[in-house]
Design a protein around this motif. Structure first.
Motif, short mmCIF file in Angstrom:
data_model
loop_
_atom_site.label_atom_id
_atom_site.label_comp_id
_atom_site.label_asym_id
_atom_site.label_seq_id
_atom_site.Cartn_x
_atom_site.Cartn_y
_atom_site.Cartn_z
N ALA A 68 38.65 3.01 13.60
CA ALA A 68 37.53 2.53 12.77
C ALA A 68 36.21 2.64 13.54
CB ALA A 68 37.78 1.09 12.33
N LEU A 69 36.24 2.31 14.82
CA LEU A 69 35.03 2.44 15.64
C LEU A 69 34.65 3.91 15.81
CD1 LEU A 69 35.79 -0.32 18.31
CD2 LEU A 69 34.00 -0.39 16.56
N ASP A 70 35.65 4.78 15.90
CA ASP A 70 35.35 6.22 15.97
C ASP A 70 34.64 6.69 14.71
OD1 ASP A 70 36.49 6.49 18.47
OD2 ASP A 70 38.40 7.27 17.73
N VAL A 71 35.07 6.19 13.55
CA VAL A 71 34.42 6.53 12.27
C VAL A 71 32.96 6.09 12.32
CG1 VAL A 71 34.34 5.98 9.81
CG2 VAL A 71 36.53 6.48 10.91
N GLU A 89 31.83 -4.91 21.67
CA GLU A 89 30.66 -5.06 22.54
C GLU A 89 30.26 -3.72 23.15
OE1 GLU A 89 31.87 -8.19 25.16
OE2 GLU A 89 31.26 -9.76 23.75
N LYS A 90 31.24 -2.90 23.49
CA LYS A 90 30.93 -1.57 24.03
C LYS A 90 30.29 -0.70 22.95
CE LYS A 90 32.88 2.17 26.81
NZ LYS A 90 32.07 3.22 26.17
N GLY A 95 25.02 1.85 21.75
CA GLY A 95 24.01 2.20 20.76
C GLY A 95 24.53 2.63 19.40
N TYR A 96 25.83 2.47 19.18
CA TYR A 96 26.39 2.91 17.90
C TYR A 96 26.35 1.84 16.83
CZ TYR A 96 28.11 7.00 20.39
OH TYR A 96 28.18 8.15 21.14
N GLY A 97 26.26 0.58 17.23
CA GLY A 97 26.23 -0.52 16.27
C GLY A 97 25.14 -1.51 16.59
N ILE A 98 24.70 -2.24 15.58
CA ILE A 98 23.68 -3.28 15.78
C ILE A 98 24.10 -4.53 15.01
CG2 ILE A 98 21.78 -1.65 16.14
CD1 ILE A 98 20.88 -2.20 13.28
N TYR A 218 44.85 -15.85 20.07
CA TYR A 218 43.66 -15.97 19.22
C TYR A 218 43.13 -14.57 18.88
CZ TYR A 218 38.67 -17.07 18.31
OH TYR A 218 37.41 -17.17 17.78
N ASN A 219 42.79 -14.37 17.60
CA ASN A 219 42.46 -13.03 17.11
C ASN A 219 41.16 -13.06 16.28
OD1 ASN A 219 42.72 -10.31 16.27
ND2 ASN A 219 43.97 -10.89 14.50
N PRO A 220 40.00 -12.93 16.93
CA PRO A 220 38.72 -12.97 16.20
C PRO A 220 38.30 -11.61 15.66
CG PRO A 220 38.30 -12.88 18.55
CD PRO A 220 39.80 -12.86 18.39
N TYR A 221 37.58 -11.64 14.54
CA TYR A 221 37.05 -10.44 13.90
C TYR A 221 35.52 -10.45 13.93
CZ TYR A 221 41.67 -9.63 11.78
OH TYR A 221 43.01 -9.39 11.56
N GLY A 222 34.94 -9.27 14.13
CA GLY A 222 33.49 -9.14 14.13
C GLY A 222 33.04 -8.02 13.21
#
Length: 271
Positions: A68-71, A89-90, A95-98, A218-222
């Motif tokens: 999904a991050l590659d997309v 965070e990476k 610079g790919y996400g804000i 623990y499994n958080p989503y962002g």
């Protein structure tokens, strides 16, 4: 004269605002997300609520978190919603996400055959549970797909001091959570699952939850907007509208309301 000009400017501004709203209402955004948000049934529950209120349609591309991050990196999505905080965070740092925001959390569960040959139930923590599985050489099915669940599993093996790759008892599905659970059920194997997908999974056969409750599970989503500065075609306004709604009081209520039976599967996080 000045009053007339001011009135005219105000009417122009209102007209532009209306046009922007109409344009947003007719838009479709692409959300790259994890298989757990789809296979758990969460998106089927909350997206119609958002779409009805906003007029913005959402197309979901459900993959493992890494994919999904590659997309998002390719600019083939407007929004990314995943569950691997270091990778998120990476993604932002590169610079790919804000505008990364916390959305919700649930937990991982360790499932396996009810007989529990490895004695996972008696483990003092999740690390010991993984040690016991490796020591016994009990069959294990890994997602093996760079998903958030796969990343968590690899962290647990590392903490246990075990390198599972290449072991006869360790198999990789290379697929989503549902197919991985199907494979584990067919083999009578252990696996790590997110609670949401497990709750909606029907083909359990002899599988049951054997270990849960450790804080390490623990499994958080962002959620993040794909950076328009890197991909100018990103639908920023409509994407931000979705993110704002998802993290608003109304979005949190919708997330909390989703249940299978009487079990709440996701818990909203504060901004």
């Amino acid at each position: 004269m000045a009053y007339g000009v001011l009135k005219f400017l105000r009417s122009v501004a209102l007209g532009l605002t209306a046009l922007v709203s109409v344009a947003q209402a007719g838009e479709t955004i692409v959300v790259a997300s994890t298989t757990s948000t789809e296979q758990s049934g969460l998106f089927n529950f909350i997206l119609p609520i958002f779409e009805k209120e906003s007029g913005v349609s959402v197309k979901v591309v459900a993959l493992g978190t890494g994919q999904a991050l590659d997309v998002g990196r390719r600019g083939d999505a407007d929004v990314v919603l995943v569950h691997d905080r270091p990778a998120e965070e990476k993604f932002v740092a590169d610079g790919y996400g804000i505008d990364r925001r916390n959305v919700m959390y649930n937990d991982f569960v360790l499932v396996g055959p009810a007989a529990d040959a490895a004695g996972v139930k008696g483990a003092k923590d999740v690390t010991e549970a993984f040690v016991r599985i490796a020591r016994k050489g009990s069959p294990w099915v890994s997602r093996g797909d760079r998903s958030g669940t796969h990343a968590a599993e690899l962290r647990f093996w590392q903490a246990a001091g075990v390198e599972p790759k290449g072991q006869a008892w360790y198999k990789e599905a290379g697929s989503g959570m549902g197919p991985t659970l199907n494979m584990a059920a067919g083999m009578g194997a252990y696996t790590l699952a997110d609670r949401g997908t497990w709750a909606s999974f029907k083909n359990r056969q002899d599988l049951t939850i054997l270990y849960a409750g450790d804080l390490k599970l623990y499994n958080p989503y962002g959620v993040m907007l794909v950076n328009p500065a890197k991909h100018p075609h990103v639908k920023r306004v409509a994407g931000e509208k979705f993110i704002d709604w998802l993290t608003s009081a109304e979005g949190r209520r919708a997330i909390s309301a989703y249940r299978i039976g009487n079990e709440q599967l996701f818990y909203p996080l504060s901004k």
